[in-house]
Write an enzyme that holds these catalytic residues in place. Sequence first.
Site, PDB file in Angstrom:
ATOM      1  N   ASP A   1       0.871  -1.180   0.000  1.00 53.00           N
ATOM      2  CA  ASP A   1       0.000   0.000   0.000  1.00 53.00           C
ATOM      3  C   ASP A   1       0.910   1.232   0.000  1.00 53.00           C
ATOM      4  O   ASP A   1       2.122   1.116   0.197  1.00 53.00           O
ATOM      5  CB  ASP A   1      -0.871  -0.016   1.271  1.00 53.00           C
ATOM      6  CG  ASP A   1      -1.781   1.207   1.375  1.00 53.00           C
ATOM      7  OD1 ASP A   1      -2.449   1.542   0.377  1.00 53.00           O
ATOM      8  OD2 ASP A   1      -1.819   1.851   2.440  1.00 53.00           O
ATOM      9  N   SER A   2       0.299   2.392  -0.175  1.00 55.13           N
ATOM     10  CA  SER A   2       1.070   3.638  -0.080  1.00 55.13           C
ATOM     11  C   SER A   2       1.560   3.874   1.353  1.00 55.13           C
ATOM     12  O   SER A   2       2.472   4.666   1.559  1.00 55.13           O
ATOM     13  CB  SER A   2       0.193   4.822  -0.506  1.00 55.13           C
ATOM     14  OG  SER A   2      -0.922   4.925   0.365  1.00 55.13           O
TER      15      SER A   2
ATOM     16  N   TYR B   1      -0.972   8.476  -2.322  1.00 54.29           N
ATOM     17  CA  TYR B   1      -1.026   8.162  -3.752  1.00 54.29           C
ATOM     18  C   TYR B   1      -2.211   8.873  -4.427  1.00 54.29           C
ATOM     19  O   TYR B   1      -2.181   9.144  -5.620  1.00 54.29           O
ATOM     20  CB  TYR B   1      -1.237   6.651  -3.950  1.00 54.29           C
ATOM     21  CG  TYR B   1       0.000   5.782  -3.931  1.00 54.29           C
ATOM     22  CD1 TYR B   1       1.273   6.291  -3.680  1.00 54.29           C
ATOM     23  CD2 TYR B   1      -0.122   4.415  -4.177  1.00 54.29           C
ATOM     24  CE1 TYR B   1       2.386   5.444  -3.672  1.00 54.29           C
ATOM     25  CE2 TYR B   1       0.983   3.572  -4.178  1.00 54.29           C
ATOM     26  CZ  TYR B   1       2.234   4.087  -3.919  1.00 54.29           C
ATOM     27  OH  TYR B   1       3.324   3.250  -3.921  1.00 54.29           O
TER      28      TYR B   1
ATOM     29  N   CYS C   1      -4.467  -1.598  -1.825  1.00 53.19           N
ATOM     30  CA  CYS C   1      -4.593  -0.161  -2.020  1.00 53.19           C
ATOM     31  C   CYS C   1      -5.544   0.035  -3.194  1.00 53.19           C
ATOM     32  O   CYS C   1      -5.266  -0.476  -4.298  1.00 53.19           O
ATOM     33  CB  CYS C   1      -3.209   0.406  -2.328  1.00 53.19           C
ATOM     34  SG  CYS C   1      -3.214   2.138  -2.782  1.00 53.19           S
TER      35      CYS C   1
ATOM     36  N   THR D   1      -6.141   2.755  -4.768  1.00 48.86           N
ATOM     37  CA  THR D   1      -5.539   3.656  -5.752  1.00 48.86           C
ATOM     38  C   THR D   1      -4.556   2.893  -6.642  1.00 48.86           C
ATOM     39  O   THR D   1      -4.584   3.021  -7.871  1.00 48.86           O
ATOM     40  CB  THR D   1      -4.828   4.814  -5.021  1.00 48.86           C
ATOM     41  OG1 THR D   1      -5.740   5.389  -4.094  1.00 48.86           O
ATOM     42  CG2 THR D   1      -4.355   5.865  -6.000  1.00 48.86           C
TER      43      THR D   1
ATOM     44  N   GLU E   1      -2.282   8.298   8.608  1.00 50.31           N
ATOM     45  CA  GLU E   1      -0.838   8.013   8.626  1.00 50.31           C
ATOM     46  C   GLU E   1      -0.195   8.561   9.909  1.00 50.31           C
ATOM     47  O   GLU E   1       0.750   7.983  10.435  1.00 50.31           O
ATOM     48  CB  GLU E   1      -0.148   8.655   7.414  1.00 50.31           C
ATOM     49  CG  GLU E   1      -0.367   7.914   6.102  1.00 50.31           C
ATOM     50  CD  GLU E   1       0.372   6.577   6.044  1.00 50.31           C
ATOM     51  OE1 GLU E   1       1.528   6.510   6.470  1.00 50.31           O
ATOM     52  OE2 GLU E   1      -0.244   5.604   5.555  1.00 50.31           O
TER      53      GLU E   1
ATOM     54  N   CYS F   1     -11.051   3.089   0.157  1.00 46.23           N
ATOM     55  CA  CYS F   1      -9.630   3.356   0.420  1.00 46.23           C
ATOM     56  C   CYS F   1      -9.272   2.534   1.641  1.00 46.23           C
ATOM     57  O   CYS F   1      -9.996   2.563   2.650  1.00 46.23           O
ATOM     58  CB  CYS F   1      -9.407   4.844   0.693  1.00 46.23           C
ATOM     59  SG  CYS F   1      -7.761   5.218   1.353  1.00 46.23           S
TER      60      CYS F   1
ATOM     61  N   HIS G   1      -7.130   2.854   3.886  1.00 47.47           N
ATOM     62  CA  HIS G   1      -6.850   3.579   5.133  1.00 47.47           C
ATOM     63  C   HIS G   1      -8.126   3.761   5.969  1.00 47.47           C
ATOM     64  O   HIS G   1      -8.050   3.851   7.201  1.00 47.47           O
ATOM     65  CB  HIS G   1      -6.283   4.972   4.825  1.00 47.47           C
ATOM     66  CG  HIS G   1      -4.832   4.996   4.491  1.00 47.47           C
ATOM     67  ND1 HIS G   1      -4.333   4.561   3.279  1.00 47.47           N
ATOM     68  CD2 HIS G   1      -3.745   5.424   5.210  1.00 47.47           C
ATOM     69  CE1 HIS G   1      -3.012   4.723   3.268  1.00 47.47           C
ATOM     70  NE2 HIS G   1      -2.635   5.237   4.421  1.00 47.47           N
TER      71      HIS G   1
HETATM   72  N1  DGL Z   1      -4.808   3.224   0.946  1.00 43.84           N
HETATM   73  C1  DGL Z   1      -4.857   3.679  -0.381  1.00 43.84           C
HETATM   74  C2  DGL Z   1      -6.130   3.373  -1.098  1.00 43.84           C
HETATM   75  O1  DGL Z   1      -6.731   2.365  -0.777  1.00 43.84           O
HETATM   76  C3  DGL Z   1      -4.110   4.910  -0.778  1.00 43.84           C
HETATM   77  C4  DGL Z   1      -4.432   6.197  -0.133  1.00 43.84           C
HETATM   78  C5  DGL Z   1      -3.461   7.255  -0.594  1.00 43.84           C
HETATM   79  O2  DGL Z   1      -2.265   7.021  -0.516  1.00 43.84           O
HETATM   80  O3  DGL Z   1      -3.918   8.308  -1.065  1.00 43.84           O
HETATM   81  O4  DGL Z   1      -6.537   4.040  -2.001  1.00 43.84           O
END
Ligand code: DGL
Length: 290
Positions: free
Chosen positions: A24-25, A56, A87, A89, A166, A198, A200
């Site tokens: 993941d990012s 990301y 992730c 993204t 984060e 997402c 996160h």
């Molecule tokens: N956790 C990520 C997602 O599912 C990326 C969030 C990010 O880095 O902007 O999209």
Amino acid sequence: MNADTCTCGKCRCEHRFRPIAVFDSGVGGLSVLRAIRQQLPAELVLYFADQGHVPYGPRSLKEVRAFSETITRFLLAQGAKLVVVACNTASAAALHYLRQAFPDVPFVGMEPAVKPAAEHTQTGVVAVLATPATFQGALYASVVERFANGVTLLQHTCPGLVAQIEAGNLDAPATRAILEAALLPMLAKGIDTVVLGCTHYPFVIPLIQQIVGPNVRVIDPAPAVARQVGRLLQAAGMRNPGPGSATLRFFTSGKADRLASLLPRLLGEGGPVRQVQWTRDSGRLSLEVI
Ligand code: DGL
């Protein structure tokens, strides 16, 4: 028994005892790893957090694809038998491309859970929270086209929310303010379901649930993704038979001590964290452990 001692010639032990990889990012993929650990406790896992590049979401799909390809090469070089693109993204930017570039590798990716949301909504109005890049990708357009079926989808990118998570600010006033700005207008329009697009965002489900109330369903896709990992491993004869609780190893392109300090809270367990560094040589990206 290990990969070196099995001589049955029937199983794929050399794969079964290798780790799965999750990337993941940043810390978002830990919400997916949490579900994988619950369902597949015998699997060794390599987790990669690209915290040198997080978030990301506001980046171009092309740039996220380049990061995803390099991370995948790095994880395969570490012996990964299956890659979870944990992730949304990166899945929007790269999943299709990765499957073509590495045809022998099983990949599991993320897509916003519009299908179950559309099947269960009573009001016909569903919130989708995801990053700008996820909403721009062909994957989201295809999910909407296939599954939205007359349901109204209200989309929001929640600017700043990934950064709050984060930083470990899971219930700070600033985090609440971002979520209220997204969700209160949607509540007024009648949403009864929130899709977390997402990885996160599951870490702020308690806060989301406080804001939307108990009658709105919040969908965390992680358990379904973990089930898919189990199915693919089983089908390929690559499931680790155990026994026991296997080890986790972490890599970050950010600060190792920062990631290590968040692991107990976000994952409930930890493991060794190695720092990696991005390099660019004649335009070609690569990663090395430092
Ligand atoms: N956790 C990520 C997602 O599912 C990326 C969030 C990010 O880095 O902007 O999209």
